[in-house]
Design a protein around this motif. Sequence first.
Motif, PDB file in Angstrom:
ATOM      1  N   HIS A  67      -9.116   2.036   0.183  1.00 40.45           N
ATOM      2  CA  HIS A  67      -8.854   1.163   1.323  1.00 40.45           C
ATOM      3  C   HIS A  67     -10.086   0.425   1.811  1.00 40.45           C
ATOM      4  N   SER A  79      -4.191   4.533   5.156  1.00 45.30           N
ATOM      5  CA  SER A  79      -4.556   3.260   4.544  1.00 45.30           C
ATOM      6  C   SER A  79      -3.835   2.092   5.215  1.00 45.30           C
ATOM      7  N   ILE A  99      -9.439  -3.135   0.737  1.00 43.18           N
ATOM      8  CA  ILE A  99      -8.350  -3.875   1.386  1.00 43.18           C
ATOM      9  C   ILE A  99      -8.532  -3.951   2.894  1.00 43.18           C
ATOM     10  N   SER A 121      -2.622  -2.220  -3.280  1.00 45.32           N
ATOM     11  CA  SER A 121      -3.755  -1.320  -3.055  1.00 45.32           C
ATOM     12  C   SER A 121      -3.805  -0.246  -4.127  1.00 45.32           C
ATOM     13  N   GLY A 162       0.812  -1.204   0.000  1.00 41.40           N
ATOM     14  CA  GLY A 162       0.000   0.000   0.000  1.00 41.40           C
ATOM     15  C   GLY A 162       0.843   1.250   0.000  1.00 41.40           C
TER      16      GLY A 162
END
Length: 215
Positions: A73, A111, A76, A104, A11
Amino acid sequence: MPKSAARLGIGGPVGSGKTALIEGIVPLLTAQGIEVAVVTNDLLTTEDADRLKRKGFLSPERVIGVETGSCPHTAIREDPTMNQLAVQDLELLFPQLDLILIESGGDNLASTFSYDLVDAYIFVIDVGAGDDIPRKNGPGFVQSDLAVVNKVDLAPYVGANLDLMRSQSAQYRQEKPVIYTNCKTSEGLDQVVSFIQQTLLFEQKQAPKVMVGGQ
Protein backbone atom coordinates in the motif's frame (compact mmCIF):
# COMPACT_ATOMS: atom_id res chain seq x y z
CA MET A 1 -2.66 16.44 -24.94
CA PRO A 2 -4.44 13.09 -24.45
CA LYS A 3 -7.58 13.12 -22.41
CA SER A 4 -7.34 11.85 -18.84
CA ALA A 5 -8.88 8.41 -18.38
CA ALA A 6 -10.92 7.63 -15.28
CA ARG A 7 -8.90 5.68 -12.72
CA LEU A 8 -10.35 2.93 -10.54
CA GLY A 9 -8.36 1.22 -7.79
CA ILE A 10 -8.98 -2.40 -6.87
CA GLY A 11 -7.56 -3.47 -3.51
CA GLY A 12 -7.93 -6.23 -0.97
CA PRO A 13 -6.08 -9.03 0.83
CA VAL A 14 -4.06 -11.73 -0.92
CA GLY A 15 -6.35 -14.31 -2.51
CA SER A 16 -9.55 -12.31 -2.22
CA GLY A 17 -10.08 -12.37 -5.97
CA LYS A 18 -8.89 -8.98 -7.23
CA THR A 19 -7.39 -10.33 -10.44
CA ALA A 20 -10.36 -12.64 -11.01
CA LEU A 21 -12.66 -9.64 -10.65
CA ILE A 22 -10.69 -7.79 -13.32
CA GLU A 23 -10.85 -10.85 -15.57
CA GLY A 24 -14.61 -10.86 -15.16
CA ILE A 25 -15.44 -7.19 -15.61
CA VAL A 26 -13.06 -6.15 -18.40
CA PRO A 27 -14.84 -8.20 -21.10
CA LEU A 28 -18.18 -6.76 -19.94
CA LEU A 29 -16.79 -3.24 -20.17
CA THR A 30 -15.13 -3.69 -23.56
CA ALA A 31 -18.31 -5.27 -24.95
CA GLN A 32 -19.96 -1.91 -24.28
CA GLY A 33 -17.29 -0.06 -26.23
CA ILE A 34 -15.40 1.16 -23.15
CA GLU A 35 -11.65 1.48 -23.74
CA VAL A 36 -9.82 -0.15 -20.81
CA ALA A 37 -6.23 -0.64 -19.63
CA VAL A 38 -4.83 -2.19 -16.45
CA VAL A 39 -1.95 -1.51 -14.08
CA THR A 40 -1.11 -4.30 -11.63
CA ASN A 41 1.10 -4.13 -8.54
CA ASP A 42 3.23 -6.99 -7.22
CA LEU A 43 6.12 -6.94 -4.78
CA LEU A 44 8.93 -8.42 -6.89
CA THR A 45 7.22 -9.90 -9.95
CA THR A 46 4.73 -9.03 -12.69
CA GLU A 47 2.74 -12.22 -12.04
CA ASP A 48 -0.73 -10.64 -12.11
CA ALA A 49 0.05 -8.63 -15.25
CA ASP A 50 1.34 -11.76 -16.98
CA ARG A 51 -1.83 -13.65 -15.99
CA LEU A 52 -4.04 -10.93 -17.48
CA LYS A 53 -1.99 -10.82 -20.68
CA ARG A 54 -2.40 -14.58 -21.11
CA LYS A 55 -6.18 -14.22 -20.94
CA GLY A 56 -6.07 -12.29 -24.22
CA PHE A 57 -9.07 -10.00 -23.65
CA LEU A 58 -6.78 -6.96 -23.82
CA SER A 59 -3.76 -6.41 -26.01
CA PRO A 60 -0.57 -6.98 -23.95
CA GLU A 61 0.38 -3.32 -24.38
CA ARG A 62 -2.71 -2.34 -22.38
CA VAL A 63 -1.46 -4.17 -19.27
CA ILE A 64 1.48 -2.83 -17.25
CA GLY A 65 2.96 -4.63 -14.26
CA VAL A 66 4.54 -2.51 -11.51
CA GLU A 67 7.07 -4.14 -9.17
CA THR A 68 6.66 -2.13 -5.99
CA GLY A 69 9.64 -3.58 -4.11
CA SER A 70 8.07 -2.48 -0.82
CA CYS A 71 4.88 -2.67 1.24
CA PRO A 72 2.03 -2.90 -1.31
CA HIS A 73 0.00 0.00 0.00
CA THR A 74 3.00 2.33 -0.07
CA ALA A 75 2.73 2.31 -3.87
CA ILE A 76 -0.99 3.12 -3.86
CA ARG A 77 -1.17 5.52 -0.93
CA GLU A 78 1.99 7.04 0.56
CA ASP A 79 4.03 7.35 -2.65
CA PRO A 80 2.04 6.36 -5.75
CA THR A 81 4.63 7.77 -8.17
CA MET A 82 5.34 4.43 -9.90
CA ASN A 83 1.65 3.90 -10.56
CA GLN A 84 1.15 7.48 -11.74
CA LEU A 85 3.97 7.03 -14.24
CA ALA A 86 2.43 3.77 -15.50
CA VAL A 87 -0.91 5.53 -15.92
CA GLN A 88 0.76 8.35 -17.88
CA ASP A 89 2.46 5.83 -20.17
CA LEU A 90 -0.87 4.15 -20.93
CA GLU A 91 -2.60 7.45 -21.61
CA LEU A 92 0.14 8.49 -24.02
CA LEU A 93 0.09 5.14 -25.81
CA PHE A 94 -3.72 4.90 -25.90
CA PRO A 95 -5.17 8.45 -25.89
CA GLN A 96 -8.68 7.06 -26.41
CA LEU A 97 -8.72 5.28 -23.04
CA ASP A 98 -11.89 5.67 -20.95
CA LEU A 99 -10.81 3.72 -17.87
CA ILE A 100 -7.63 2.49 -16.20
CA LEU A 101 -7.92 -0.19 -13.52
CA ILE A 102 -5.14 -0.11 -10.91
CA GLU A 103 -4.85 -3.35 -8.96
CA SER A 104 -3.03 -3.21 -5.65
CA GLY A 105 -0.69 -5.90 -4.51
CA GLY A 106 -2.33 -8.15 -1.92
CA ASP A 107 -2.46 -6.39 1.42
CA ASN A 108 -4.42 -6.32 4.67
CA LEU A 109 -7.69 -4.69 5.71
CA ALA A 110 -5.93 -1.37 6.37
CA SER A 111 -5.01 -0.86 2.71
CA THR A 112 -6.52 2.24 1.08
CA PHE A 113 -5.83 4.18 -2.12
CA SER A 114 -4.72 7.79 -2.39
CA TYR A 115 -7.24 9.91 -4.28
CA ASP A 116 -4.24 11.56 -5.92
CA LEU A 117 -3.90 8.26 -7.80
CA VAL A 118 -7.50 7.11 -8.32
CA ASP A 119 -10.93 8.67 -8.73
CA ALA A 120 -12.58 5.84 -6.79
CA TYR A 121 -11.62 2.43 -5.46
CA ILE A 122 -13.09 -0.99 -4.82
CA PHE A 123 -12.06 -3.17 -1.89
CA VAL A 124 -12.45 -6.95 -2.30
CA ILE A 125 -12.82 -9.45 0.53
CA ASP A 126 -13.77 -13.09 0.26
CA VAL A 127 -16.19 -15.25 2.20
CA GLY A 128 -13.51 -17.86 2.79
CA ALA A 129 -11.62 -15.47 5.06
CA GLY A 130 -14.49 -15.56 7.57
CA ASP A 131 -17.81 -13.86 8.17
CA ASP A 132 -16.22 -11.64 10.83
CA ILE A 133 -14.32 -9.54 8.26
CA PRO A 134 -16.96 -6.77 7.98
CA ARG A 135 -17.07 -6.13 11.73
CA LYS A 136 -13.27 -5.95 11.94
CA ASN A 137 -13.86 -2.44 10.63
CA GLY A 138 -10.76 -2.33 8.41
CA PRO A 139 -10.26 1.05 6.71
CA GLY A 140 -10.03 -0.49 3.24
CA PHE A 141 -13.37 -2.26 3.57
CA VAL A 142 -15.15 0.55 5.41
CA GLN A 143 -13.87 3.55 3.46
CA SER A 144 -13.81 2.23 -0.11
CA ASP A 145 -16.28 3.59 -2.64
CA LEU A 146 -17.50 0.04 -3.26
CA ALA A 147 -16.96 -3.12 -1.24
CA VAL A 148 -17.08 -6.48 -3.01
CA VAL A 149 -17.70 -9.64 -1.00
CA ASN A 150 -16.37 -12.35 -3.29
CA LYS A 151 -16.62 -16.17 -3.46
CA VAL A 152 -20.16 -16.25 -2.06
CA ASP A 153 -20.46 -19.84 -3.28
CA LEU A 154 -17.98 -20.93 -0.59
CA ALA A 155 -20.16 -19.84 2.34
CA PRO A 156 -21.77 -23.27 2.99
CA TYR A 157 -18.39 -25.00 2.84
CA VAL A 158 -16.45 -22.72 5.19
CA GLY A 159 -19.19 -22.14 7.77
CA ALA A 160 -19.66 -18.48 6.86
CA ASN A 161 -23.02 -16.84 7.58
CA LEU A 162 -23.70 -14.82 4.44
CA ASP A 163 -26.79 -13.15 5.91
CA LEU A 164 -24.65 -11.94 8.83
CA MET A 165 -22.06 -10.58 6.39
CA ARG A 166 -24.79 -8.72 4.51
CA SER A 167 -26.21 -7.08 7.62
CA GLN A 168 -22.85 -6.20 9.15
CA SER A 169 -21.45 -4.91 5.86
CA ALA A 170 -24.37 -2.51 5.59
CA GLN A 171 -23.92 -1.49 9.22
CA TYR A 172 -20.18 -0.82 9.17
CA ARG A 173 -20.16 0.77 5.72
CA GLN A 174 -23.05 3.04 6.71
CA GLU A 175 -25.10 2.10 3.65
CA LYS A 176 -22.29 2.64 1.12
CA PRO A 177 -22.66 0.05 -1.66
CA VAL A 178 -21.70 -3.59 -1.21
CA ILE A 179 -21.91 -6.17 -4.00
CA TYR A 180 -21.73 -9.94 -3.55
CA THR A 181 -19.94 -11.84 -6.29
CA ASN A 182 -18.87 -15.21 -7.59
CA CYS A 183 -16.34 -14.51 -10.31
CA LYS A 184 -16.44 -18.11 -11.57
CA THR A 185 -20.13 -17.82 -12.50
CA SER A 186 -20.16 -14.03 -13.12
CA GLU A 187 -22.70 -13.53 -10.33
CA GLY A 188 -22.79 -9.85 -9.36
CA LEU A 189 -20.31 -8.70 -12.00
CA ASP A 190 -22.94 -6.78 -13.94
CA GLN A 191 -23.59 -4.77 -10.78
CA VAL A 192 -19.88 -3.96 -10.46
CA VAL A 193 -19.91 -2.71 -14.06
CA SER A 194 -23.00 -0.61 -13.31
CA PHE A 195 -21.19 0.94 -10.34
CA ILE A 196 -18.25 1.84 -12.59
CA GLN A 197 -20.57 3.38 -15.16
CA GLN A 198 -22.45 5.44 -12.59
CA THR A 199 -19.39 6.55 -10.63
CA LEU A 200 -16.76 7.12 -13.31
CA LEU A 201 -18.25 6.85 -16.80
CA PHE A 202 -20.98 9.43 -16.62
CA GLU A 203 -21.97 9.12 -20.25
CA GLN A 204 -23.37 5.64 -19.56
CA LYS A 205 -26.72 6.99 -18.35
CA GLN A 206 -28.62 3.85 -19.24
CA ALA A 207 -26.90 1.76 -16.54
CA PRO A 208 -29.32 0.36 -13.91
CA LYS A 209 -28.91 1.70 -10.39
CA VAL A 210 -26.67 -0.36 -8.09
CA MET A 211 -28.59 -1.56 -5.05
CA VAL A 212 -26.92 -1.59 -1.64
CA GLY A 213 -26.41 -5.19 -0.61
CA GLY A 214 -25.96 -6.50 -4.16
CA GLN A 215 -29.12 -8.59 -4.23
